[in-house]
Design a protein around this motif. Structure first.
Motif, mmCIF file in Angstrom:
data_model
loop_
_atom_site.group_PDB
_atom_site.id
_atom_site.type_symbol
_atom_site.label_atom_id
_atom_site.label_comp_id
_atom_site.label_asym_id
_atom_site.label_seq_id
_atom_site.Cartn_x
_atom_site.Cartn_y
_atom_site.Cartn_z
ATOM 1 N N UNK A 1 0.817 -1.218 0.000
ATOM 2 C CA UNK A 1 0.000 0.000 0.000
ATOM 3 C C UNK A 1 0.852 1.270 0.000
ATOM 4 N N UNK A 2 2.045 1.204 -0.583
ATOM 5 C CA UNK A 2 2.904 2.386 -0.680
ATOM 6 C C UNK A 2 2.257 3.400 -1.614
ATOM 7 N N UNK A 3 2.209 4.642 -1.183
ATOM 8 C CA UNK A 3 1.665 5.701 -2.016
ATOM 9 C C UNK A 3 2.771 6.533 -2.653
ATOM 10 N N UNK A 4 3.943 6.495 -2.046
ATOM 11 C CA UNK A 4 5.086 7.261 -2.511
ATOM 12 C C UNK A 4 6.262 6.305 -2.662
ATOM 13 N N UNK A 5 7.051 6.514 -3.689
ATOM 14 C CA UNK A 5 8.247 5.697 -3.885
ATOM 15 C C UNK A 5 9.197 5.925 -2.722
ATOM 16 N N UNK A 6 9.618 4.865 -2.030
ATOM 17 C CA UNK A 6 10.538 5.069 -0.905
ATOM 18 C C UNK A 6 11.902 5.556 -1.390
ATOM 19 N N UNK A 7 12.619 6.230 -0.524
ATOM 20 C CA UNK A 7 13.970 6.684 -0.841
ATOM 21 C C UNK A 7 14.854 5.465 -1.070
ATOM 22 N N UNK A 8 15.562 5.457 -2.163
ATOM 23 C CA UNK A 8 16.363 4.287 -2.537
ATOM 24 C C UNK A 8 17.853 4.540 -2.408
ATOM 25 N N UNK A 9 18.248 5.401 -1.504
ATOM 26 C CA UNK A 9 19.663 5.682 -1.300
ATOM 27 C C UNK A 9 20.310 4.545 -0.522
ATOM 28 N N UNK A 10 21.594 4.331 -0.756
ATOM 29 C CA UNK A 10 22.335 3.314 -0.025
ATOM 30 C C UNK A 10 22.189 1.920 -0.611
ATOM 31 N N UNK A 11 21.685 1.825 -1.838
ATOM 32 C CA UNK A 11 21.519 0.530 -2.505
ATOM 33 C C UNK A 11 22.196 0.553 -3.880
ATOM 34 N N UNK A 12 23.478 0.916 -3.949
ATOM 35 C CA UNK A 12 24.124 1.105 -5.254
ATOM 36 C C UNK A 12 24.264 -0.177 -6.073
ATOM 37 N N UNK A 13 24.223 -1.351 -5.451
ATOM 38 C CA UNK A 13 24.388 -2.610 -6.185
ATOM 39 C C UNK A 13 23.063 -3.298 -6.497
ATOM 40 N N UNK A 14 21.934 -2.668 -6.168
ATOM 41 C CA UNK A 14 20.626 -3.271 -6.388
ATOM 42 C C UNK A 14 20.382 -3.486 -7.878
ATOM 43 N N UNK A 15 20.007 -4.717 -8.254
ATOM 44 C CA UNK A 15 19.752 -5.017 -9.664
ATOM 45 C C UNK A 15 18.287 -5.315 -9.960
ATOM 46 N N UNK A 16 17.511 -5.728 -8.957
ATOM 47 C CA UNK A 16 16.097 -6.046 -9.169
ATOM 48 C C UNK A 16 15.257 -5.331 -8.117
ATOM 49 N N UNK A 17 14.239 -4.630 -8.580
ATOM 50 C CA UNK A 17 13.360 -3.898 -7.672
ATOM 51 C C UNK A 17 11.914 -4.159 -8.070
ATOM 52 N N UNK A 18 11.128 -4.662 -7.127
ATOM 53 C CA UNK A 18 9.718 -4.940 -7.373
ATOM 54 C C UNK A 18 8.862 -4.073 -6.457
ATOM 55 N N UNK A 19 8.087 -3.210 -7.068
ATOM 56 C CA UNK A 19 7.181 -2.313 -6.352
ATOM 57 C C UNK A 19 5.743 -2.560 -6.807
ATOM 58 N N UNK A 20 5.455 -3.761 -7.237
ATOM 59 C CA UNK A 20 4.153 -4.097 -7.822
ATOM 60 C C UNK A 20 3.036 -4.042 -6.790
ATOM 61 N N UNK A 21 1.856 -3.707 -7.299
ATOM 62 C CA UNK A 21 0.609 -3.746 -6.514
ATOM 63 C C UNK A 21 0.685 -2.912 -5.240
ATOM 64 N N UNK A 22 1.082 -1.665 -5.418
ATOM 65 C CA UNK A 22 1.030 -0.672 -4.357
ATOM 66 C C UNK A 22 0.060 0.409 -4.807
ATOM 67 N N UNK A 23 0.134 1.580 -4.227
ATOM 68 C CA UNK A 23 -0.735 2.700 -4.609
ATOM 69 C C UNK A 23 0.087 3.886 -5.100
ATOM 70 N N UNK A 24 1.220 3.615 -5.718
ATOM 71 C CA UNK A 24 2.106 4.683 -6.200
ATOM 72 C C UNK A 24 1.430 5.364 -7.390
#
Length: 167
Positions: free
Chosen positions: A76-99
């Motif tokens: 139920x996220x309405x806003x994209x969370x801050x993604x700092x501190x994840x420089x090596x992240x290769x896969x991000x799933x934000x499906x089925x929220x309220x963004x």
């Protein structure tokens, strides 16, 4: 009842040791006095899945420097969370929220993303610079949003293998 012979006992012993080694050391835990929550530190263990045997009262789970993807679906996220501190992240799933909105350059701090899933949110429009800095992005899922059109330069600089726009 049959009694296992010595070779069987040796095999059972080896299997139990192999299982124990494969699970890795348990993650150390301590009370976080500031947040009054049990903090479990599984950082730097080369994990590709979150350990199953976590204490039931875990309130803070540290998973940095592992081989995990970040799945934030169905929160139920309405806003994209801050993604700092994840420089090596290769896969991000934000499906089925309220963004409902992405800011220009929203993913600039996670420039190594290869897969981004925004399926099933409330996105109506996207800024032209939404995916700026994601030159390595290969799979982008924007399905099941309320998108009416894509800005002309939205995919500039991307070499996608897959773009999902269904629904």
């Amino acid at each position: 009842m049959l009694c296992p012979t010595s070779p069987h006992l040796a095999l059972l012993a080896l299997l139990s040791v192999a299982g124990a080694v494969g699970q890795g050391e348990p993650c150390p835990s301590k009370m976080n006095l500031i947040k009054d929550r049990l903090q479990v530190n599984c950082s730097g263990q080369g994990l590709s899945v979150v350990p199953l045997a976590l204490p039931r009262n875990t309130g803070i789970l540290l998973l940095s420097t592992n081989r995990l993807e970040l799945i934030l679906s169905h929160n139920a996220l309405e806003v994209l969370p801050t993604l700092q501190g994840l420089p090596a992240l290769t896969r991000l799933t934000l499906a089925h929220n309220n963004i409902s909105e992405l800011l220009p350059g929203a993913f600039r701090d996670v420039g190594k993303l290869t897969e981004l899933n925004l399926r099933g949110n409330q996105l109506r429009t996207l800024p032209e610079e939404a995916f700026e800095g994601l030159a390595g992005l290969k799979d982008l899922d924007l399905s099941d949003n309320a998108l009416e059109e894509l800005p002309q330069g939205l995919l500039a600089g991307l070499e996608l293998n897959t773009l999902w726009l269904s629904g």
